[in-house]
Design a protein around this motif. Sequence first.
Motif, short mmCIF file in Angstrom:
data_model
loop_
_atom_site.label_atom_id
_atom_site.label_comp_id
_atom_site.label_asym_id
_atom_site.label_seq_id
_atom_site.Cartn_x
_atom_site.Cartn_y
_atom_site.Cartn_z
N VAL A 29 0.84 -1.19 0.00
CA VAL A 29 0.00 0.00 0.00
C VAL A 29 0.88 1.25 0.00
O VAL A 29 0.60 2.24 -0.68
N LYS A 30 1.98 1.19 0.76
CA LYS A 30 2.92 2.32 0.77
C LYS A 30 3.58 2.48 -0.59
O LYS A 30 3.80 3.60 -1.06
N ASN A 31 3.88 1.35 -1.25
CA ASN A 31 4.43 1.43 -2.60
C ASN A 31 3.44 2.10 -3.55
O ASN A 31 3.81 2.94 -4.37
N ASN A 32 2.16 1.71 -3.42
CA ASN A 32 1.13 2.32 -4.26
C ASN A 32 1.06 3.83 -4.04
O ASN A 32 0.91 4.61 -4.98
N PHE A 46 -4.64 3.97 -6.72
CA PHE A 46 -4.46 4.48 -5.36
C PHE A 46 -5.71 4.21 -4.53
O PHE A 46 -5.63 3.79 -3.38
N VAL A 47 -6.88 4.43 -5.13
CA VAL A 47 -8.13 4.17 -4.42
C VAL A 47 -8.26 2.69 -4.07
O VAL A 47 -8.81 2.33 -3.03
N GLN A 48 -7.74 1.81 -4.94
CA GLN A 48 -7.78 0.38 -4.64
C GLN A 48 -6.99 0.07 -3.38
O GLN A 48 -7.37 -0.79 -2.58
N GLY A 49 -5.87 0.77 -3.19
CA GLY A 49 -5.10 0.58 -1.97
C GLY A 49 -5.89 1.01 -0.75
O GLY A 49 -5.89 0.34 0.29
N ILE A 50 -6.60 2.12 -0.88
CA ILE A 50 -7.45 2.59 0.21
C ILE A 50 -8.55 1.56 0.48
O ILE A 50 -8.88 1.26 1.63
N ASN A 81 0.74 14.37 0.85
CA ASN A 81 0.65 13.51 2.03
C ASN A 81 1.11 12.09 1.71
O ASN A 81 1.79 11.45 2.50
N ALA A 82 0.70 11.60 0.53
CA ALA A 82 1.09 10.24 0.13
C ALA A 82 2.61 10.14 0.00
O ALA A 82 3.22 9.15 0.42
N LYS A 83 3.22 11.17 -0.57
CA LYS A 83 4.68 11.17 -0.73
C LYS A 83 5.37 11.21 0.62
O LYS A 83 6.33 10.47 0.87
N TRP A 84 4.89 12.09 1.52
CA TRP A 84 5.50 12.20 2.85
C TRP A 84 5.39 10.87 3.60
O TRP A 84 6.32 10.46 4.29
N TRP A 85 4.24 10.22 3.47
CA TRP A 85 4.04 8.94 4.15
C TRP A 85 4.97 7.87 3.58
O TRP A 85 5.61 7.12 4.31
N ALA A 86 5.05 7.80 2.24
CA ALA A 86 5.91 6.81 1.60
C ALA A 86 7.38 7.03 1.96
O ALA A 86 8.15 6.08 2.08
N ASP A 87 7.76 8.31 2.16
CA ASP A 87 9.14 8.64 2.51
C ASP A 87 9.42 8.50 4.01
O ASP A 87 10.56 8.66 4.44
N GLY A 88 8.36 8.24 4.79
CA GLY A 88 8.54 8.10 6.22
C GLY A 88 8.50 9.40 6.99
O GLY A 88 8.82 9.44 8.19
N THR A 89 8.10 10.50 6.33
CA THR A 89 8.05 11.80 6.99
C THR A 89 6.89 11.90 7.97
O THR A 89 6.98 12.55 9.01
N ILE A 90 5.75 11.28 7.61
CA ILE A 90 4.61 11.24 8.52
C ILE A 90 4.27 9.79 8.83
O ILE A 90 4.65 8.88 8.09
N ASP A 92 1.94 6.23 9.90
CA ASP A 92 0.80 5.51 9.36
C ASP A 92 -0.51 6.14 9.84
O ASP A 92 -1.46 6.32 9.08
N GLY A 93 -0.54 6.47 11.13
CA GLY A 93 -1.76 7.04 11.70
C GLY A 93 -2.13 8.36 11.06
O GLY A 93 -3.30 8.62 10.78
N ASP A 94 -1.12 9.21 10.81
CA ASP A 94 -1.39 10.50 10.18
C ASP A 94 -1.93 10.31 8.76
O ASP A 94 -2.86 11.00 8.33
N PHE A 95 -1.34 9.36 8.04
CA PHE A 95 -1.79 9.10 6.68
C PHE A 95 -3.22 8.58 6.67
O PHE A 95 -4.06 9.03 5.88
N ILE A 96 -3.53 7.64 7.55
CA ILE A 96 -4.87 7.08 7.62
C ILE A 96 -5.90 8.15 7.97
O ILE A 96 -6.99 8.20 7.40
N GLN A 97 -5.55 9.04 8.89
CA GLN A 97 -6.48 10.10 9.27
C GLN A 97 -6.77 11.02 8.10
O GLN A 97 -7.90 11.49 7.92
#
Length: 284
Positions: A29-32, A46-50, A81-90, A92-97
């Motif tokens: 999902v992070k790769n997506n 991307f929506v499929q990952g969600i 946001n997706a890029k920051w999450w994939a890079d580890g900047t934010i 999992d919880g922040d991304f999900i919210q």
Amino acid sequence: MKTIVTIALAILVGLSWQHVSAEEIPAWVKNNAKWWADGTIGDSDFVQGIQYLVTRNIIKVPETAQGTSTSSDIPAWVKNNAKWWADGTISDGDFIQGIQFLIKNGIVVVDPVRQTQQTDTLESKLEACRQKETQRQQYECETQTKAKYEVDQFKTKAKGYAVGPITFYYAGAKVESSADTDVVNLKFLVENTGSSDNITLFCTGPAVCNYDLTDGKTTYKYSAHDFTNGQVVLKPGQSKFINMLFGPAIGYGSYTDFEFDPSREYKFNVKEPWGSASIPLDLH
């Protein structure tokens, strides 16, 4: 700025959303998210990952909270946001919210029942690709699998128009308007469904192009397209995506800037030696 956006989303979601489970989000999902952020895959993937997260209750979405928009309404900041999450900047919880916020406001609409089987099928095929011996084999397998999946998904929401041996699949388009300019990108999936020979689509320039757009009164020539060297070659059974942009006139001669009038009916004209048709366009 990233922290402010994340905190704002957390506050908005926390007021009315259910608990997010502690189950670990799968790496794919992070790769997506990363591929989506850099444009490698489209919104639908991307929506499929969600959808995977929703159907497994990693994100809990009350059915009554979902809006009526579509994934085409996803704003640009979500990709950040997706890029920051994939890079580890934010986290999992922040991304999900952030995703919860989009679903709640109807920016992303998911159907936990209808999409489950499709999501599982895609992931199972990608997992099989990851079992290949070499990275090259894995990459080629994943690329082919995603390409086929994108084609299949596009067909489910598009209408097909047979023009000679070629079927044009079209799913509608949105006109982008500014103070003095209207621009629309027409995306088609074209497939050689009726010939055992290679079929070529030609468009080498505004003056020599077998495709145009009309509102019944004015004919518009393209502003840009993604034909390679002015042509698209389709082998028997092969399909490809093509894009043709209409907006400010280019080239020499009496070409007209595209102007959108919602009261008019627009059609995409195909005028090839192997077939002709006027495909109705749902522009909005």
